[in-house]
Design a protein around this motif. Structure first.
Motif, mmCIF file in Angstrom:
data_model
loop_
_atom_site.group_PDB
_atom_site.id
_atom_site.type_symbol
_atom_site.label_atom_id
_atom_site.label_comp_id
_atom_site.label_asym_id
_atom_site.label_seq_id
_atom_site.Cartn_x
_atom_site.Cartn_y
_atom_site.Cartn_z
ATOM 1 N N THR A 18 26.195 -0.063 -17.983
ATOM 2 C CA THR A 18 25.948 1.320 -17.591
ATOM 3 C C THR A 18 26.840 2.238 -18.400
ATOM 4 O OG1 THR A 18 25.457 0.602 -15.334
ATOM 5 C CG2 THR A 18 25.862 2.938 -15.657
ATOM 6 N N GLU A 24 23.515 6.202 -17.372
ATOM 7 C CA GLU A 24 22.270 5.561 -17.761
ATOM 8 C C GLU A 24 22.501 4.087 -18.090
ATOM 9 O OE1 GLU A 24 20.649 7.743 -20.973
ATOM 10 O OE2 GLU A 24 20.110 9.496 -19.757
ATOM 11 N N TYR A 218 21.763 -1.704 -1.464
ATOM 12 C CA TYR A 218 20.925 -0.510 -1.288
ATOM 13 C C TYR A 218 21.690 0.766 -1.636
ATOM 14 C CZ TYR A 218 17.981 2.969 1.000
ATOM 15 O OH TYR A 218 17.195 4.070 1.259
ATOM 16 N N ARG A 221 22.516 1.018 -5.627
ATOM 17 C CA ARG A 221 21.431 0.742 -6.576
ATOM 18 C C ARG A 221 21.148 1.930 -7.498
ATOM 19 N NH1 ARG A 221 19.173 3.227 -2.517
ATOM 20 N NH2 ARG A 221 17.103 4.194 -2.729
ATOM 21 N N SER A 222 21.291 3.150 -6.982
ATOM 22 C CA SER A 222 20.963 4.318 -7.797
ATOM 23 C C SER A 222 22.089 4.706 -8.741
ATOM 24 C CB SER A 222 20.620 5.512 -6.890
ATOM 25 O OG SER A 222 21.691 5.790 -6.005
ATOM 26 N N GLN A 223 23.345 4.432 -8.356
ATOM 27 C CA GLN A 223 24.484 4.793 -9.203
ATOM 28 C C GLN A 223 24.864 3.669 -10.167
ATOM 29 O OE1 GLN A 223 24.735 4.957 -5.786
ATOM 30 N NE2 GLN A 223 24.378 7.166 -5.528
ATOM 31 N N LEU A 225 22.940 0.312 -10.888
ATOM 32 C CA LEU A 225 21.881 -0.691 -10.717
ATOM 33 C C LEU A 225 22.288 -2.067 -11.245
ATOM 34 C CD1 LEU A 225 19.030 -1.487 -9.883
ATOM 35 C CD2 LEU A 225 18.222 -0.672 -12.118
#
Length: 255
Positions: A18, A24, A218, A221-223, A225
């Motif tokens: 990341t 990203e 959970y 996961r967005s920050q 993955l």
């Protein structure tokens, strides 16, 4: 194929990196995500807490399910047996979220449990690990009853009669005949209760603020993955190991 393809991509992302500035995903091979999981104590603590919960739920379901399944398989009349089978299956027809939110209401300060305890001056903190244990025990109980019921039903009555003819008392017959023959069915039921508890994230998120493997995956996961994907290897490895042990115990013969 769609499921396995999605699972493959998820697990593959565990080996990606990341960008520390933009957040990203960078498609470069790295093992830092796994290193982070092993080195940071919080991940180990959450994994251990989740395993403990899965074990406690499994043991509670065994204690509750065995007498119910035994009555259904060996004592109840055919008509009563059919009614009990329907009663066990009915909770499985209800939506999971409906049952989870219903238990959230039951465990609340103004819920049924505290309403019963209030006259005797007691109270129960339902939004806790103990409350979550009660929820899981209820949710997965049918998955334990049905395999044990099937295993007990397959035990020939002639073996129990032979034990009685040889002077075996009820407890001796249960310990030396029924329990060994039903043990693979118990292990088969534990596969469901253990694995379902291990990966659940909805009930823990509704009932308690304690973190479990599912809720950690959970939440991050967005920050992060790749880290979440790496952490998802933990329940997969545990379940695979559990299945290998269950196979050696001939649990799959009971399914």
């Amino acid at each position: 194929m769609v499921y396995f393809g999605s699972l493959f991509v998820l697990l593959l992302s565990a080996f990606w990196d990341t960008n520390s500035f933009t957040g990203e995903i960078v498609h470069t091979f790295t093992l830092e995500n796994f290193q982070r999981i092993f080195e940071q104590p919080v991940f180990r603590d959450v994994a251990w807490r989740t395993i403990q919960m899965a074990v406690m739920v499994t043991l509670a379901d065994i204690v509750l399910a065995f007498p119910i399944a035994y009555y259904m398989a060996r004592i109840a009349s055919p008509r009563t047996r059919n009614l009990l089978v329907i009663a066990v299956l009915m909770p499985l027809w209800a939506n999971y979220l409906v049952k989870a939110y219903a238990w959230r209401t039951i465990l609340s300060d103004g819920g049924m449990i505290n309403w019963v305890l209030e006259p005797i001056g007691l109270s129960f903190d339902g939004y806790s690990t103990v409350g979550l244990w009660l929820v899981f025990t209820y949710l997965w109980l049918p998955f334990m009853i049905l395999p044990i019921y099937a295993g007990l039903e397959r035990i020939p009555s002639s073996l129990l009669e032979a034990s009685a003819d040889l002077g075996g008392r009820s407890f001796t017959t249960f310990r030396k005949v029924i329990l060994p023959l039903a043990f693979p069915a118990v292990v088969a039921g534990s596969i469901f209760t253990f694995s379902l508890t291990l990966g659940d994230y909805i009930a823990p998120g509704l009932i308690t603020s304690e973190q479990f493997i599912g809720t950690v995956i959970y939440n991050i996961r967005s920050q992060a993955l790749p880290t979440a994907a790496a952490y998802s290897f933990v329940p997969i490895v545990i379940v695979v190991g559990y299945l290998l042990v269950a196979r050696r115990l001939k649990a799959f013969d009971s399914l």
